[in-house]
Design an enzyme around this catalytic site. Structure first.
Site, PDB file in Angstrom:
ATOM      1  N   SER A 140       3.428   6.961 -13.133  1.00 35.63           N
ATOM      2  CA  SER A 140       4.622   8.391 -13.148  1.00 35.63           C
ATOM      3  C   SER A 140       4.315   8.074 -14.751  1.00 35.63           C
ATOM      4  O   SER A 140       4.411   9.014 -15.577  1.00 35.63           O
ATOM      5  CB  SER A 140       5.735   8.847 -13.366  1.00 35.63           C
ATOM      6  OG  SER A 140       6.387   7.716 -13.422  1.00 35.63           O
ATOM      7  N   GLY A 154      19.537   7.672  -1.678  1.00 36.00           N
ATOM      8  CA  GLY A 154      19.853   7.767  -3.097  1.00 36.00           C
ATOM      9  C   GLY A 154      20.618   6.513  -4.170  1.00 36.00           C
ATOM     10  O   GLY A 154      20.656   5.430  -2.943  1.00 36.00           O
ATOM     11  N   GLY A 163      27.902   8.228  -2.646  1.00 35.89           N
ATOM     12  CA  GLY A 163      28.676   8.698  -1.581  1.00 35.89           C
ATOM     13  C   GLY A 163      28.676   8.625  -0.443  1.00 35.89           C
ATOM     14  O   GLY A 163      28.829  10.179   0.277  1.00 35.89           O
ATOM     15  N   LYS A 197      15.345  11.471 -13.939  1.00 37.62           N
ATOM     16  CA  LYS A 197      14.497  10.981 -15.171  1.00 37.62           C
ATOM     17  C   LYS A 197      14.985  12.328 -15.951  1.00 37.62           C
ATOM     18  O   LYS A 197      15.321  11.783 -17.499  1.00 37.62           O
ATOM     19  CB  LYS A 197      12.587  11.342 -15.306  1.00 37.62           C
ATOM     20  CG  LYS A 197      12.625  10.171 -14.474  1.00 37.62           C
ATOM     21  CD  LYS A 197      11.106  10.555 -13.992  1.00 37.62           C
ATOM     22  CE  LYS A 197      10.186   9.432 -13.090  1.00 37.62           C
ATOM     23  NZ  LYS A 197       8.412   9.565 -13.048  1.00 37.62           N
TER      24      LYS A 197
END
Length: 808
Positions: free
Chosen positions: A692, A369, A374, A735
């Site tokens: 994309s 991530g 975290g 997104k």
């Protein structure tokens, strides 16, 4: 003039002759000749030999001897010589086969050097004689002379450097000046000390100086002898110990006994007490046998001891019991982190299975991530929740394979790798081992550390992990491995396949608000010595900080801004300006300064050739505008905006699709011959790449070529093929968050991503309208403001009620 600075204040001017003399001068290197002394030495320098050749034929054979200040100077001039020397008689003169000379000189008197003439083959010194007439010494002076002789005898006894003849000659000197000169000639003192004595004209003062030098030399000699004696004793003891050990070994061997010394017995007892597997125990005992055969103090023995100590310190049988109390583990995870439901659910699942099947291996997880969400802190909470000890390794920037698997113990300074070091630090066989930043491992000529991790992170192999230093297998199957990464793109496929990837996506603004209220603000208040009554921050103020002062996927910058808010409050309270502070949205800018980020917004009305695309980065989602214009020209395609190869290929694919469908799209089929097309992505300094943006590029080109505006408030993402099919993309959650943040109301996504809508935050899903697209034709009705294109008359689009952003 040379020599004047050396005149002692106690000198009697009557000692110095008023007449001046000139004699050939010879510079001495590290030698000082005293009056009344006879000295033999060799001469090699050409100018010195020339001076001797000039002196020898003369009647008096007198030569001026002056010591040079620096022994390293080969051709000294007047400035390199001391100001006081000795006028001497050349007694013997012998030429050596190598061209040098061996001479014997006898000092006559001290000489004050006035000048040096260096114009000839040898230097000529002008000087005044210093003739010192000494009277018979009084009782005090005689006592000084006797003390000096006693000390000289002690020196001779300690060193053995003074011959009996030299000692007898010194004993015959009763006058202080003569005694001082003789003692200094016999001492092995530095030439600078001897020169100081030569320059001291007053006899009594000179003798006192010699006594100080003699006392210093005696102390130095005694220290030398003490050091030498201690070294001999230590060497003798070492040889004695070695000899006795060898004798003992031979005697035991002859008697057939297997006796061991204390060190060997201790190692054997420690190894057997560990109850190690047979292979490991055999290897370690073999090292102990090798140690027993080493000579005492050998380097190899030290290497073996270090190896045995390292192996025996490892937690071979030490482990902690996993916490099986599921409710308590859940409370710990909830206490420390908001959200992250997938991670918490996976840990509870593991503990549940552990409760039913205690022998299950620990999982190998990879948290992926953006920064600040975290990943590392949740791993620390997992260690507490499962009752495991935590060991952390930062892998970022590691290039050397030996950092992971260790160095062979044959190398100097070898040590175990980081994995075994971390387990040793944890003092547990089943710790939680956190491998931070696994996506940033390096790779160069020193090896591939990512490949070195393959064995450790493979549940089928890590029960016998072999560190290069240890050379014995260690069971890592009970270790819970958790790795963290910002992206999986740079992790080798073989390594990624061994880990269970859990994605930690960006936080929504509402999630950030909950985290700030529940975790960050109380933490910062405590760190700055404040309580809830002294500083109160409204939720609207926190929302203002989130939107105006941070733009990130995680909450690190949010925590920094809250820390800055606490500091401002602490400063006001500490100065007495106020007792407490309540911060609302309107006060944030006064306290923290001008907003760092303006609210993201897009045009409410559509424009020709401008489309809102959606992009994913390691730091979250972004709205990426695509601009296209058609100009009169010859069919060139210009691409700008710092685009990568994949994005450039998407643009060419879109153009080819439009050419194949030009008539159906209401576009002149010859446009590629009559028009130049310029496609631009703003913020050109930021690199952009990925497939994309395909449907955004296609829609922008269709709008620019047809002149039909694109609807406002719409964003889109998806890869386009040459035939117009829309393929799935990643990062949907991030997104769609960016779309909501920018004030958009509709998002067009590939139909293949329909299943990802369940992963989107419900707040985002309720706020946005999603359109699923299987091909380009199916999105034009929603994307363009005019539906009169031939292809659109029969097209219908399928809409799905508002879901939320996509997860990569």
């Amino acid at each position: 003039m040379p020599g004047k600075e050396y005149m002692p204040e106690t000198a009697d001017s009557s000692m110095i002759s008023e007449d001046t003399y000139k004699r050939p001068l010879m510079a001495l290197r590290g030698i000082t000749v005293f009056p009344g002394m006879v000295l033999t030495f060799d001469v090699e320098r050409v100018r010195s030999i020339a001076a001797l050749n000039a002196v020898w034929p003369t009647k008096k054979r007198e030569i001026l001897l002056v010591t040079q200040r620096d022994v390293m100077v080969d051709n000294p001039d007047a400035d390199d010589l001391y100001g006081v020397g000795t006028v001497a008689v050349l007694r013997q003169f012998a030429r050596m086969p190598d061209g040098s000379m061996s001479i014997m000189v006898e000092g006559l008197a001290r000489a004050e050097l006035l000048s040096v003439d260096e114009s000839g083959d040898f230097p000529v010194g002008e000087f005044r004689r210093v003739d010192i007439v000494e009277e018979d010494p009084g009782p005090e002076t005689e006592a000084l002379v006797r003390q000096a002789m006693d000390m000289l005898e002690m020196y001779a006894e300690l060193t053995g450097n003074i011959s009996p003849v030299g000692l007898a000659g010194a004993r015959s000197k009763r006058k202080p000046g003569e005694a001082a000169d003789h003692i200094m000639q016999e001492l092995a003192a530095y030439y600078q000390q001897k020169q100081t004595v030569l320059e001291t004209f007053d006899p009594v003062t000179r003798l006192r100086s010699v006594l100080q030098i003699l006392q210093h030399e005696l102390e130095v000699v005694r220290l030398q002898q003490d050091i030498g004696r201690k070294m001999r004793e230590e060497m003798s003891q070492s040889h004695r110990d070695h000899f006795l050990r060898e004798q003992l070994r031979i005697i035991r061997s002859e008697l057939g006994e297997t006796g061991e010394d204390n060190e060997d017995s201790e190692y054997r007892d420690r190894i057997q007490a560990l109850k190690l597997p047979e292979e490991i125990e055999k290897k370690l005992l073999k090292e102990v046998d090798k140690l027993s055969r080493q000579p005492f103090g050998s380097a190899e023995a030290s290497v073996i001891r270090t190896y045995l100590d390292t192996c025996l310190e490892l937690p071979w049988n030490e482990r902690t019991d996993d916490r099986i109390d599921l409710e308590k583990a859940r409370k710990i995870l909830e206490r420390d982190h908001y959200g992250l439901e997938k991670v918490k659910e996976r840990i509870i699942e593991y503990l549940s299975v552990k409760k039913l099947a205690p022998d299950i291996n620990a999982p190998i997880l990879c948290f992926v991530g953006p920064p600040g969400v975290g990943k590392t802190s949740i791993a620390i909470s997992i260690a507490e929740a499962t009752n495991r000890k935590l060991a952390r390794m930062s892998l970022g920037g590691i290039h050397d394979e030996a950092e992971i698997r260790g160095h062979r113990k044959t190398y100097v300074g070898s040590m175990p790798g980081r994995i075994m070091y971390a387990i040793n630090q944890a003092h547990s066989k089943n710790p939680l081992l956190l491998l931070d930043e696994i996506d940033k491992l390096g790779n160069d000529f020193r090896g591939d550390p990512a490949s070195a991790l393959l064995e450790a992170l493979d549940p089928e192999q890590n029960n016998s992990f072999r560190d290069h230093y240890l050379e014995v297998p260690f069971d890592l199957s009970e270790v819970m491995f958790i790795t963290t990464a910002n992206t999986t793109a740079t992790i080798p496929p073989a390594l990624l396949d061994r880990m269970e990837v859990i994605e930690l996506s960006s936080y929504t603004d509402e999630e950030k608000l909950h985290i700030a209220v529940k975790y960050l603000l109380p933490k910062q208040r405590k760190n700055h010595g404040l309580n809830g009554n002294q500083l109160r921050v409204t939720k609207d103020a926190i929302r203002e900080i989130i939107s105006g002062y941070t733009r990130e996927s995680g909450v690190r910058n949010l925590e920094r801004e809250l820390g800055a808010l606490c500091r401002k409050a602490a400063a006001r309270i500490a100065s007495g300006e106020c007792v407490s502070l309540r911060v609302n949205a309107s006060q944030v800018e006064k306290i923290l300064g001008t907003r760092k980020f303006k609210p993201e917004s897009v045009a409410a009305h559509g424009a020709v050739g401008i489309v809102n695309g959606l992009a994913w980065t390691a730091y979250g989602g972004e709205v990426l505008e695509v601009e296209a214009i058609a100009l009169a020209g010859s069919g060139k395609l210009e691409l700008t905006g710092n685009l990568g190869d994949v994005m450039k290929e998407s643009a060419h694919a879109a153009l080819s699709y439009i050419r194949s469908r030009a008539s159906a799209l209401g576009i002149d089929p010859e446009f590629y011959k009559k028009n130049d097309i310029h496609l631009h992505f703003p913020e050109g300094a930021v690199p952009k790449d990925g497939p994309s943006a395909g449907i955004s590029i296609t829609t922008a080109l269709i709008s620019a070529l047809s002149g039909i505006p694109v609807r406002g408030g719409i964003a889109m993402t998806g890869e386009v093929t040459l035939t117009g099919r829309v393929l799935a993309i990643g990062g949907l959650k991030e997104k769609t968050m960016a779309a909501l943040r920018s004030g958009l109301h509709t998002v067009i996504i590939p139909a293949e991503n329909e299943h990802d809508l369940d992963e989107i935050d419900q707040t985002v899903r309720r706020s946005l309208h999603f359109i699923l697209a299987e091909n380009v034709d199916s999105i034009l009705t929603s994307a363009l403001e005019i539906n009169e294109l031939p292809i659109l008359k029969a097209q219908k689009t399928e809409a799905v009620p508002a879901p939320a952003p996509e997860t990569k």
